[in-house]
Design an enzyme around this catalytic site. Structure first.
Site, PDB file in Angstrom:
ATOM      1  N   GLY A  15       0.830  -1.202   0.000  1.00  0.00           N
ATOM      2  CA  GLY A  15       0.000   0.000   0.000  1.00  0.00           C
ATOM      3  C   GLY A  15       0.859   1.245   0.000  1.00  0.00           C
ATOM      4  O   GLY A  15       2.022   1.216  -0.410  1.00  0.00           O
ATOM      5  N   SER A  16       0.281   2.325   0.488  1.00  0.00           N
ATOM      6  CA  SER A  16       0.958   3.617   0.413  1.00  0.00           C
ATOM      7  C   SER A  16       2.050   3.752   1.473  1.00  0.00           C
ATOM      8  O   SER A  16       2.032   3.067   2.497  1.00  0.00           O
ATOM      9  CB  SER A  16      -0.063   4.738   0.605  1.00  0.00           C
ATOM     10  N   GLY A  46       2.021   2.512   5.291  1.00  0.00           N
ATOM     11  CA  GLY A  46       3.120   1.598   5.603  1.00  0.00           C
ATOM     12  C   GLY A  46       3.812   2.008   6.899  1.00  0.00           C
ATOM     13  O   GLY A  46       4.159   1.182   7.741  1.00  0.00           O
ATOM     14  N   GLU A  52       5.622  -3.376   1.039  1.00  0.00           N
ATOM     15  CA  GLU A  52       5.687  -3.130  -0.402  1.00  0.00           C
ATOM     16  C   GLU A  52       4.942  -1.829  -0.648  1.00  0.00           C
ATOM     17  O   GLU A  52       3.713  -1.814  -0.726  1.00  0.00           O
ATOM     18  CB  GLU A  52       4.994  -4.269  -1.167  1.00  0.00           C
ATOM     19  N   CYS A  82       2.224   0.034  -8.882  1.00  0.00           N
ATOM     20  CA  CYS A  82       3.404   0.435  -8.138  1.00  0.00           C
ATOM     21  C   CYS A  82       4.600   0.514  -9.082  1.00  0.00           C
ATOM     22  O   CYS A  82       5.516   1.288  -8.865  1.00  0.00           O
ATOM     23  CB  CYS A  82       3.670  -0.544  -7.011  1.00  0.00           C
TER      24      CYS A  82
HETATM   25  P1  NAD Z   1      -3.410   2.338   1.144  1.00  0.00           P
HETATM   26  O1  NAD Z   1      -2.187   2.468   1.959  1.00  0.00           O
HETATM   27  O2  NAD Z   1      -4.407   3.430   1.197  1.00  0.00           O
HETATM   28  O3  NAD Z   1      -4.218   1.019   1.556  1.00  0.00           O
HETATM   29  C1  NAD Z   1      -3.646  -0.261   1.480  1.00  0.00           C
HETATM   30  C2  NAD Z   1      -4.362  -1.181   2.458  1.00  0.00           C
HETATM   31  O4  NAD Z   1      -4.018  -0.820   3.796  1.00  0.00           O
HETATM   32  C3  NAD Z   1      -5.877  -1.137   2.392  1.00  0.00           C
HETATM   33  O5  NAD Z   1      -6.372  -2.450   2.521  1.00  0.00           O
HETATM   34  C4  NAD Z   1      -6.239  -0.297   3.611  1.00  0.00           C
HETATM   35  O6  NAD Z   1      -7.517  -0.581   4.116  1.00  0.00           O
HETATM   36  C5  NAD Z   1      -5.180  -0.740   4.582  1.00  0.00           C
HETATM   37  N1  NAD Z   1      -4.887   0.203   5.686  1.00  0.00           N
HETATM   38  C6  NAD Z   1      -5.059   1.542   5.736  1.00  0.00           C
HETATM   39  N2  NAD Z   1      -4.635   2.020   6.916  1.00  0.00           N
HETATM   40  C7  NAD Z   1      -4.170   0.980   7.628  1.00  0.00           C
HETATM   41  C8  NAD Z   1      -3.587   0.834   8.929  1.00  0.00           C
HETATM   42  N3  NAD Z   1      -3.387   1.884   9.717  1.00  0.00           N
HETATM   43  N4  NAD Z   1      -3.223  -0.392   9.339  1.00  0.00           N
HETATM   44  C9  NAD Z   1      -3.385  -1.458   8.542  1.00  0.00           C
HETATM   45  N5  NAD Z   1      -3.946  -1.398   7.307  1.00  0.00           N
HETATM   46  C10 NAD Z   1      -4.324  -0.181   6.854  1.00  0.00           C
HETATM   47  O7  NAD Z   1      -2.935   2.071  -0.334  1.00  0.00           O
HETATM   48  P2  NAD Z   1      -3.853   2.038  -1.644  1.00  0.00           P
HETATM   49  O8  NAD Z   1      -4.265   3.430  -1.961  1.00  0.00           O
HETATM   50  O9  NAD Z   1      -4.903   1.006  -1.512  1.00  0.00           O
HETATM   51  O10 NAD Z   1      -2.834   1.508  -2.732  1.00  0.00           O
HETATM   52  C11 NAD Z   1      -2.015   2.353  -3.489  1.00  0.00           C
HETATM   53  C12 NAD Z   1      -0.600   2.321  -2.994  1.00  0.00           C
HETATM   54  O11 NAD Z   1      -0.102   0.996  -2.973  1.00  0.00           O
HETATM   55  C13 NAD Z   1       0.335   3.075  -3.894  1.00  0.00           C
HETATM   56  O12 NAD Z   1       1.239   3.831  -3.149  1.00  0.00           O
HETATM   57  C14 NAD Z   1       1.059   1.980  -4.632  1.00  0.00           C
HETATM   58  O13 NAD Z   1       2.294   2.343  -5.172  1.00  0.00           O
HETATM   59  C15 NAD Z   1       1.169   0.923  -3.601  1.00  0.00           C
HETATM   60  N6  NAD Z   1       1.406  -0.390  -4.182  1.00  0.00           N
HETATM   61  C16 NAD Z   1       2.627  -1.000  -4.002  1.00  0.00           C
HETATM   62  C17 NAD Z   1       2.875  -2.239  -4.555  1.00  0.00           C
HETATM   63  C18 NAD Z   1       4.202  -2.935  -4.360  1.00  0.00           C
HETATM   64  O14 NAD Z   1       4.283  -4.125  -4.573  1.00  0.00           O
HETATM   65  N7  NAD Z   1       5.256  -2.257  -3.976  1.00  0.00           N
HETATM   66  C19 NAD Z   1       1.895  -2.868  -5.300  1.00  0.00           C
HETATM   67  C20 NAD Z   1       0.683  -2.224  -5.473  1.00  0.00           C
HETATM   68  C21 NAD Z   1       0.450  -0.993  -4.911  1.00  0.00           C
END
Ligand code: NAD
Ligand code: MN
Length: 532
Positions: free
Chosen positions: A226-227, A231, A248, A282
């Site tokens: 995620g973001s 993270g 990631e 990503c």
């Molecule tokens: P996000 O961080 O908003 O959400 C990701 C997940 O985390 C969701 O399921 C969300 O509900 C959960 N989440 C949110 N807050 C949390 C917390 N405090 N504790 C635990 N879980 C929590 O990310 P997004 O907007 O869904 O995805 C986009 C991001 O993901 C972009 O930055 C992208 O680059 C990244 N991404 C990385 C990869 C990789 O492999 N490196 C792959 C795909 C996407």
């Protein structure tokens, strides 16, 4: 959202409303699991893992082989679910999700055991002992996913985790939760067919606090994709229980196009890297660095391909190259970053705004921005949308400097017909991977680890590293010879220190003279100790 929600908040947010971003159609609601529900699921997973951890690799292969069979059999309906939830095209669902997953299953079935089987290693000095590295399952692995590749994000970490003997709980994104149920049904049918409990792989839905409950719930490892912002929250929360994490996170990947590149190859790669899944990847090439000598030519080529792309609802039955974006807030970010760049002097070579006349408001035109410079926000902030930002560079040194001028370090690519030059540039890029004369292909090579450095996170998925990341790498020393002599350190004797010192000198000194000196010293020390 890292704090557990208050009771009132939980009541208000007890469900997640799901929408098809490409049509705006309301699909229905799914439950948002509470803190306690998540912890109860973890307990169930832990029970299911007890017998699974004892299964031989052949048995785990049988389960994965059945999963592969089901993935292929149901590929069409799975792709439809992916598109309905995420707004991407059917072809991308097949190419970017089903295919890599099939390849991952094939690879894990063929090579997984080689990387997880106990290995005998040299026991060094201790010739009477045998030394072994063993890869034990961790227990329950929690996976938290974003919305961009709904099925790939779930199964990518689940396949190695399961094969390594773990149970898995996946918290999917609140933006692609509608597909959770059909995906879970498929997995549960697979487990039932093979005689295993459905609790072994559970998909749960909820907002950030549901994810946080998984992190705090005592699982044995968290794989968070995620973001960067969230993270950091996960890392903070996991510190409280010392739960290990793989992060990631996002990227701002550079693609370098040298003056000796095959420009057609580079242009097609750049278009894919900017517009696949509307750029919500990503691995998207967020910064395309083009050498001055081929700058205009390259722009003409990417412009030509981009202006011929068709954008529409992926399940409309039309031929569609680019679909909708998944999350409304992301469209606002894209809009803002493009506006900021144009205001500061970037020139629009294609697109630049939300697409008009589509079934929903979630469409952004495939956009090319040229003459992007360092003062623009789009140089540094993740766009995660269908935007190709082109930056002019003079030479290799400048290209490398600009490529590394980022808080992220996920992947990168370089285009040059000179393999020595390609390798030389790749060597200098600080990132988890580099693809020379192609883009993102390392993701299809399952022998390669996948992950980032810097703000893109740490830990590796895929490959041997990814499999072993799902294990407790355990060191074991056992008897080779039936010698059972106590090592009597206590109570100590006079001259123990001298004996050990001369012994160490004898073993590690360089040159015969020094070794001889140590040998004499050892003799003396032993004699003194015997007489003391
Ligand atoms: P996000 O961080 O908003 O959400 C990701 C997940 O985390 C969701 O399921 C969300 O509900 C959960 N989440 C949110 N807050 C949390 C917390 N405090 N504790 C635990 N879980 C929590 O990310 P997004 O907007 O869904 O995805 C986009 C991001 O993901 C972009 O930055 C992208 O680059 C990244 N991404 C990385 C990869 C990789 O492999 N490196 C792959 C795909 C996407
Ligand atoms: Mn959705």
């Amino acid at each position: 959202m890292s704090q557990p929600a208050t009771q009132l908040e939980q009541e208000v947010r007890a469900t997640i409303p799901c929408t098809d971003p490409a049509t705006g159609e309301r699909l229905g609601d799914v439950p948002a699991l509470t803190h306690d529900e998540v912890h109860e699921r973890i307990a169930r997973a832990r029970k299911a893992q007890v017998s699974w951890r004892l299964t031989p690799f052949a048995e785990r292969r049988r389960v994965l082989a059945h999963l592969l069979e089901m993935l292929l059999e149901h590929a069409d309906s799975l792709c439809e679910e992916i598109c309905r939830d995420a707004g991407k095209t059917l072809h991308n669902a097949m190419l970017g999700e089903i295919w890599p997953l099939a390849e991952k299953l094939r690879w894990t079935i063929a090579h997984g055991e080689t990387h997880l089987r106990s290995e005998t290693v040299s026991s060094g000095l201790l010739q009477h002992k045998r030394a072994r590295v063993e890869y034990h399952p961790l227990g329950v692995i929690g996976v938290i996913t974003p919305w961009n590749f709904p099925l790939q994000n779930i199964l990518g970490p689940t396949i190695p985790a399961l094969f390594a003997g773990n149970a898995v709980i996946i918290k999917v994104s609140e933006w692609t939760s509608w597909s959770a149920e059909p995906f879970e049904q498929l997995l549960h049918r697979c487990l039932a067919d093979c005689g295993y409990s459905a609790d072994l792989i559970q998909i749960i839905t909820g907002y950030g606090d549901t994810g946080a409950a998984l992190v705090s719930g005592g699982v044995d490892k968290i794989v968070f994709t995620g973001s960067m912002r969230n993270g950091k929250r996960v890392l903070e929360d996991s510190a409280k229980t010392l739960t290990p994490v793989i992060l990631e996170l996002g990227g701002k990947d550079p693609m370098i196009v040298c003056d000796d590149a095959d420009l057609d190859q580079a242009a097609h790669a750049a278009v894919s890297a900017a517009f696949i899944a509307s750029g919500q990847m990503c691995l998207a090439a967020e910064r395309v660095l083009v050498f001055d000598a081929v700058y205009d030519q390259f722009i003409a080529k990417v412009q030509d391909i981009t202006l011929r792309m068709r954008q529409d609802a992926p399940l409309s039955g039309k031929l569609v190259d680019i679909g909708a974006m998944t999350m409304p807030a992301q469209l606002e970010i894209v809009e803002e970053l493009v506006k900021d760049a144009v205001a500061k002097g970037a020139s629009l070579k294609a697109g630049g705004r939300r697409t008009k006349g589509k079934p929903s408001k979630h469409y952004f035109e495939p956009t090319i921005l040229a003459d992007v410079t360092d003062d623009m926000r789009i140089m540094h902030e993740e766009t995660f949308g269908p935007v190709m930002s082109i930056i002019r560079v003079e030479d290799e040194a400048q290209a490398v400097a600009v490529a590394n001028e980022t808080a992220y370090g996920l992947s990168s690519s370089v285009f040059s017909k000179d393999p020595v030059r390609g390798r030389r540039i790749a060597d200098q890029i600080v990132a988890g991977s580099t693809c020379i004369n192609d883009w993102a292909l390392m993701y299809m090579v399952q022998d390669l680890p996948f992950g980032g450095v810097k703000g893109s996170g740490f830990g590796r998925l895929n490959g041997r590293e990814g499999l072993r990341a799902c294990t407790n790498t355990k060191a074991v020393v056992e008897d080779r010879l039936p010698i059972h002599r106590a090592i009597q350190l206590f109570p100590g004797r006079h001259h123990d220190y001298d004996v050990t010192r001369e012994g160490v000198r004898l073993l590690y000194s360089k040159g015969l003279a020094k070794k001889f000196d140590a040998l004499v010293g050892l003799g003396k020390a032993l004699r003194k100790r015997a007489l003391s």
